[in-house]
Design an enzyme around this catalytic site. Structure first.
Site, PDB file in Angstrom:
ATOM      1  CG  HIS A 124      -4.271   9.965   0.540  1.00  0.00           C
ATOM      2  ND1 HIS A 124      -2.937   9.815   0.235  1.00  0.00           N
ATOM      3  CD2 HIS A 124      -4.403   9.523   1.812  1.00  0.00           C
ATOM      4  CE1 HIS A 124      -2.294   9.310   1.281  1.00  0.00           C
ATOM      5  NE2 HIS A 124      -3.167   9.131   2.249  1.00  0.00           N
TER       6      HIS A 124
ATOM      7  CG  ASP B  67      -1.847   1.178   1.266  1.00  0.00           C
ATOM      8  OD1 ASP B  67      -2.948   1.039   0.723  1.00  0.00           O
ATOM      9  OD2 ASP B  67      -1.481   2.247   1.811  1.00  0.00           O
TER      10      ASP B  67
ATOM     11  CE1 TYR C  62       0.729   7.596   2.710  1.00  0.00           C
ATOM     12  CE2 TYR C  62       1.178   5.372   2.009  1.00  0.00           C
ATOM     13  CZ  TYR C  62       0.356   6.274   2.634  1.00  0.00           C
ATOM     14  OH  TYR C  62      -0.820   5.839   3.185  1.00  0.00           O
TER      15      TYR C  62
ATOM     16  CE  LYS D 120      -3.792   4.794   0.547  1.00  0.00           C
ATOM     17  NZ  LYS D 120      -2.359   4.565   0.868  1.00  0.00           N
TER      18      LYS D 120
END
Ligand code: A2P
Length: 280
Positions: A111, A48, A53, A78
């Protein structure tokens, strides 16, 4: 009981490995590539990530280097909050795929919902983003689409083309009972981010006691608690021993009386992020 390697089934029939490897706070670089490679070696088949990120290149690199066929690994990413809307979501998806270096994505999520306290037209913004997602799905560029951090009132307008997944903060200290019930009623699979409360909930006395009872750690109790409710946990770790520990959750079960003990806990250890109030 869920077993290692077993899957949950999404509303469109796509199978999703019932334990995922979370990568939040793991920045692009060799440590992240190594942690993901370790996870794949240890049998994780679901990674994931998110554009936010900033580790999509490392995720793609680790998946390619694993030697596993592409279809053996389930990859989620996302679209970030600054890219909401139809055109920019399509562009964001292209950037994500370029960074991952993969031909297709398994699951793409919004997100965060546009927050009602910042946007009068939050519903319209979410609808435009969702329109881009459904188009990517129809084009076959992603096998399933969904959302993250959506509360029932954010989900309601999207039900015509059902999100397959809602990924929310979920652990024994932040149980999300209403959202879980809503998603169960509508056939939306819930995934748990911070299933260990980012480590904050592991000192809880009830979780510790249950751990002792089953010869498991409080972390393993948290992950099993997710599975018992049909929630897919996404624990994150860069520590090989913990990455392994977090997979050893398929040889015991929490019976209803233990689930009830956890359900009775007052809220503790949540991140405090309210999707209607976020300032990002
Ligand atoms: P680390 O990455 O240094 O191993 P969450 O998935 O809920 O966000 O929690 C992730 C945090 O919990 C990270 O700080 C991670 O540390 C730590 N963690 C992950 N697995 C375990 C475990 N089995 N026991 C204790 N801490 C853990």
């Amino acid at each position: 009981m869920k077993h290692h390697g077993e899957t949950f089934s999404l509303a469109n029939g796509v199978a999703i490995p019932c334990l995922g490897f979370g990568t939040w706070q793991m920045k692009e670089g060799p440590e992240t590539v190594a942690a993901i490679q370790k996870a794949l070696e240890l049998g994780y088949r679901h990674i994931d990530t998110a554009a936010y990120y900033q580790n999509e290149r490392s995720v793609g690199q680790a998946v390619r280097a694993s030697g596993l066929p592409r279809e053996a690994v389930f990859v989620t990413s996302k679209v970030w909050n600054t890219e909401r809307g139809y055109e920019s979501t399509l562009r964001a998806f292209d950037r994500t795929m370029e960074k991952l270096g993969l031909d297709y994505l398994d699951l793409y999520l919004i997100h965060w919902p546009a927050a009602a306290n910042r946007f009068d037209n939050w519903e319209d913004i979410n609808g435009q983003t969702w329109r881009a997602m459904t188009e990517l799905y129809q084009q076959g560029r992603v096998r399933a689409i969904g959302v993250s951090n959506f509360l029932p009132h954010h989900l309601e307008p999207l039900l015509k083309t059902l999100p397959a997944v809602n990924q929310v903060e979920c652990n024994p200290g932040c149980q999300q009972k209403q959202t879980l019930a809503y998603c169960r009623d509508h056939g939306i699979l819930v995934e748990a981010w911070s299933p260990l409360g980012s480590g904050r909930v592991l000192e809880n006395a009830t979780l510790q006691a249950l751990g002792k009872q089953y010869g498991k750690s409080a972390a393993q109790i948290c992950l099993r608690w997710c599975l018992e409710q049909g929630v897919l946990p996404l624990p994150k770790s860069v520590t090989p021993q913990r990455i392994q520990e977090n997979t050893a959750i398929f040889d015991f079960a929490l019976p209803p009386e233990d689930m009830a003990r956890i359900a009775a806990l007052p809220p503790f250890g949540g991140s405090g992020h309210d999707p209607d109030q976020i300032a990002f």
